[in-house]
Design a protein around this motif. Structure first.
Motif, PDB file in Angstrom:
ATOM      1  N   GLU A 123       0.776  -1.170  -0.105  1.00  0.00           N
ATOM      2  CA  GLU A 123       0.000  -0.038  -0.020  1.00  0.00           C
ATOM      3  C   GLU A 123       0.987   1.386  -0.071  1.00  0.00           C
ATOM      4  O   GLU A 123       0.168   2.289  -0.254  1.00  0.00           O
ATOM      5  CB  GLU A 123      -0.782   0.044   1.060  1.00  0.00           C
ATOM      6  N   GLU A 124       1.944   1.074   0.237  1.00  0.00           N
ATOM      7  CA  GLU A 124       2.926   2.334   0.128  1.00  0.00           C
ATOM      8  C   GLU A 124       3.392   2.621  -1.274  1.00  0.00           C
ATOM      9  O   GLU A 124       4.013   3.741  -1.474  1.00  0.00           O
ATOM     10  CB  GLU A 124       4.323   2.170   1.030  1.00  0.00           C
ATOM     11  N   TYR A 125       3.086   1.882  -2.135  1.00  0.00           N
ATOM     12  CA  TYR A 125       3.363   2.113  -3.544  1.00  0.00           C
ATOM     13  C   TYR A 125       3.024   3.319  -4.157  1.00  0.00           C
ATOM     14  O   TYR A 125       3.730   4.229  -4.657  1.00  0.00           O
ATOM     15  CB  TYR A 125       2.943   0.745  -4.432  1.00  0.00           C
ATOM     16  N   GLY A 126       1.495   3.493  -4.176  1.00  0.00           N
ATOM     17  CA  GLY A 126       1.074   4.763  -4.594  1.00  0.00           C
ATOM     18  C   GLY A 126       1.545   6.130  -3.989  1.00  0.00           C
ATOM     19  O   GLY A 126       1.998   6.919  -4.807  1.00  0.00           O
ATOM     20  N   PRO A 127       1.478   6.106  -2.693  1.00  0.00           N
ATOM     21  CA  PRO A 127       2.129   7.302  -2.074  1.00  0.00           C
ATOM     22  C   PRO A 127       3.406   7.528  -2.184  1.00  0.00           C
ATOM     23  O   PRO A 127       4.140   8.576  -2.663  1.00  0.00           O
ATOM     24  CB  PRO A 127       1.837   7.121  -0.566  1.00  0.00           C
ATOM     25  N   PHE A 128       4.498   6.403  -2.458  1.00  0.00           N
ATOM     26  CA  PHE A 128       5.725   6.722  -2.983  1.00  0.00           C
ATOM     27  C   PHE A 128       5.785   7.228  -4.121  1.00  0.00           C
ATOM     28  O   PHE A 128       6.576   8.304  -4.318  1.00  0.00           O
ATOM     29  CB  PHE A 128       6.246   5.225  -2.568  1.00  0.00           C
ATOM     30  N   LEU A 129       5.150   6.685  -5.205  1.00  0.00           N
ATOM     31  CA  LEU A 129       5.094   7.092  -6.394  1.00  0.00           C
ATOM     32  C   LEU A 129       4.708   8.709  -6.422  1.00  0.00           C
ATOM     33  O   LEU A 129       5.057   9.477  -7.454  1.00  0.00           O
ATOM     34  CB  LEU A 129       4.213   6.486  -7.760  1.00  0.00           C
ATOM     35  N   ASP A 130       3.678   8.958  -5.838  1.00  0.00           N
ATOM     36  CA  ASP A 130       3.243  10.461  -5.595  1.00  0.00           C
ATOM     37  C   ASP A 130       4.500  11.315  -5.213  1.00  0.00           C
ATOM     38  O   ASP A 130       4.449  12.401  -5.689  1.00  0.00           O
ATOM     39  CB  ASP A 130       2.195  10.472  -4.456  1.00  0.00           C
ATOM     40  N   CYS A 131       5.209  10.817  -4.182  1.00  0.00           N
ATOM     41  CA  CYS A 131       6.440  11.715  -3.968  1.00  0.00           C
ATOM     42  C   CYS A 131       7.545  11.617  -5.126  1.00  0.00           C
ATOM     43  O   CYS A 131       7.903  13.015  -5.318  1.00  0.00           O
ATOM     44  CB  CYS A 131       7.128  10.959  -2.891  1.00  0.00           C
ATOM     45  N   CYS A 132       7.486  10.684  -5.802  1.00  0.00           N
ATOM     46  CA  CYS A 132       8.314  10.785  -6.978  1.00  0.00           C
ATOM     47  C   CYS A 132       7.978  11.870  -7.950  1.00  0.00           C
ATOM     48  O   CYS A 132       8.725  12.624  -8.501  1.00  0.00           O
ATOM     49  CB  CYS A 132       8.610   9.369  -7.729  1.00  0.00           C
ATOM     50  N   VAL A 133       6.586  11.857  -8.358  1.00  0.00           N
ATOM     51  CA  VAL A 133       6.109  12.613  -9.188  1.00  0.00           C
ATOM     52  C   VAL A 133       6.119  14.175  -8.632  1.00  0.00           C
ATOM     53  O   VAL A 133       6.536  14.995  -9.497  1.00  0.00           O
ATOM     54  CB  VAL A 133       4.396  12.215  -9.481  1.00  0.00           C
ATOM     55  N   ALA A 134       5.974  14.279  -7.311  1.00  0.00           N
ATOM     56  CA  ALA A 134       6.150  15.634  -6.741  1.00  0.00           C
ATOM     57  C   ALA A 134       7.604  16.246  -6.748  1.00  0.00           C
ATOM     58  O   ALA A 134       7.986  17.237  -6.930  1.00  0.00           O
ATOM     59  CB  ALA A 134       5.532  15.432  -5.119  1.00  0.00           C
ATOM     60  N   SER A 135       8.458  15.082  -6.832  1.00  0.00           N
ATOM     61  CA  SER A 135      10.089  15.671  -6.810  1.00  0.00           C
ATOM     62  C   SER A 135      10.380  16.426  -8.379  1.00  0.00           C
ATOM     63  O   SER A 135      11.267  16.955  -8.168  1.00  0.00           O
ATOM     64  CB  SER A 135      10.686  14.377  -6.464  1.00  0.00           C
ATOM     65  N   PHE A 136       9.510  16.134  -9.173  1.00  0.00           N
ATOM     66  CA  PHE A 136      10.033  16.433 -10.326  1.00  0.00           C
ATOM     67  C   PHE A 136      10.116  17.967 -10.534  1.00  0.00           C
ATOM     68  O   PHE A 136      11.061  18.583 -11.161  1.00  0.00           O
ATOM     69  CB  PHE A 136       9.001  16.235 -11.694  1.00  0.00           C
ATOM     70  N   SER A 137       9.212  18.652  -9.776  1.00  0.00           N
ATOM     71  CA  SER A 137       9.240  20.159  -9.821  1.00  0.00           C
ATOM     72  C   SER A 137      10.455  20.898  -9.103  1.00  0.00           C
ATOM     73  O   SER A 137      10.971  21.754  -9.242  1.00  0.00           O
ATOM     74  CB  SER A 137       7.872  20.558  -8.945  1.00  0.00           C
ATOM     75  N   ARG A 138      10.847  19.648  -7.872  1.00  0.00           N
ATOM     76  CA  ARG A 138      12.138  20.331  -7.412  1.00  0.00           C
ATOM     77  C   ARG A 138      13.511  20.279  -8.158  1.00  0.00           C
ATOM     78  O   ARG A 138      14.249  21.118  -7.802  1.00  0.00           O
ATOM     79  CB  ARG A 138      12.314  19.509  -5.932  1.00  0.00           C
TER      80      ARG A 138
END
Length: 130
Positions: free
Chosen positions: A37-52
């Motif tokens: 169940e951490e897969y989705g939130p983890f990938l959300d973090c990856c996507v959010a990191s693109f703006s950084r």
């Protein structure tokens, strides 16, 4: 199967993919299976990191560092085996797709991040004991 279909909509039939893209699919499937169940939130973090990556003035941040910062914001600095394994796998995914460029890595992660919202969660994997 949903991940494969989603990636085929973006990259064409899997039979035509380079070895790198085939390996990337395998890597993401491993992440999904192992992270639960951490897969989705983890990938959300990856996507959010693109703006950084390009948010710093002067020199862009390395994508792996941007992901690590995003993960620290979400999970803190405490040891988290699932997050550690996920980070290692996504770093490997960056290396696998390096020949295709950062934009393909971002698109691959974006497509993968969208799939959990449209397919059932994977079953918990029983550990294999030697």
């Amino acid at each position: 199967m949903a991940l494969l279909r989603a990636l085929e909509r973006t990259y064409g039939p899997a039979a035509t993919w380079s070895l790198r893209f085939q390996a990337a699919l395998s890597q993401v499937e491993s992440m999904r299976r192992l992270m639960g169940e951490e897969y989705g939130p983890f990938l959300d973090c990856c996507v959010a990191s693109f703006s950084r990556v390009y948010a710093r003035i002067g020199r862009p941040m390395h994508p792996a560092d941007a992901i690590l910062d995003e993960l620290r914001d979400r999970y803190g600095d405490a040891d988290n085996e699932v997050v550690d394994v996920g980070y290692a796998l996504v770093f490997g995914l960056q290396v696998i797709l390096a020949g295709h460029g950062y934009e393909d890595f971002k698109e691959f992660i974006r497509v993968a991040a969208d799939v959990p919202r449209h397919s059932p969660s994977p079953a918990v994997v029983e550990p294999v004991l030697a």
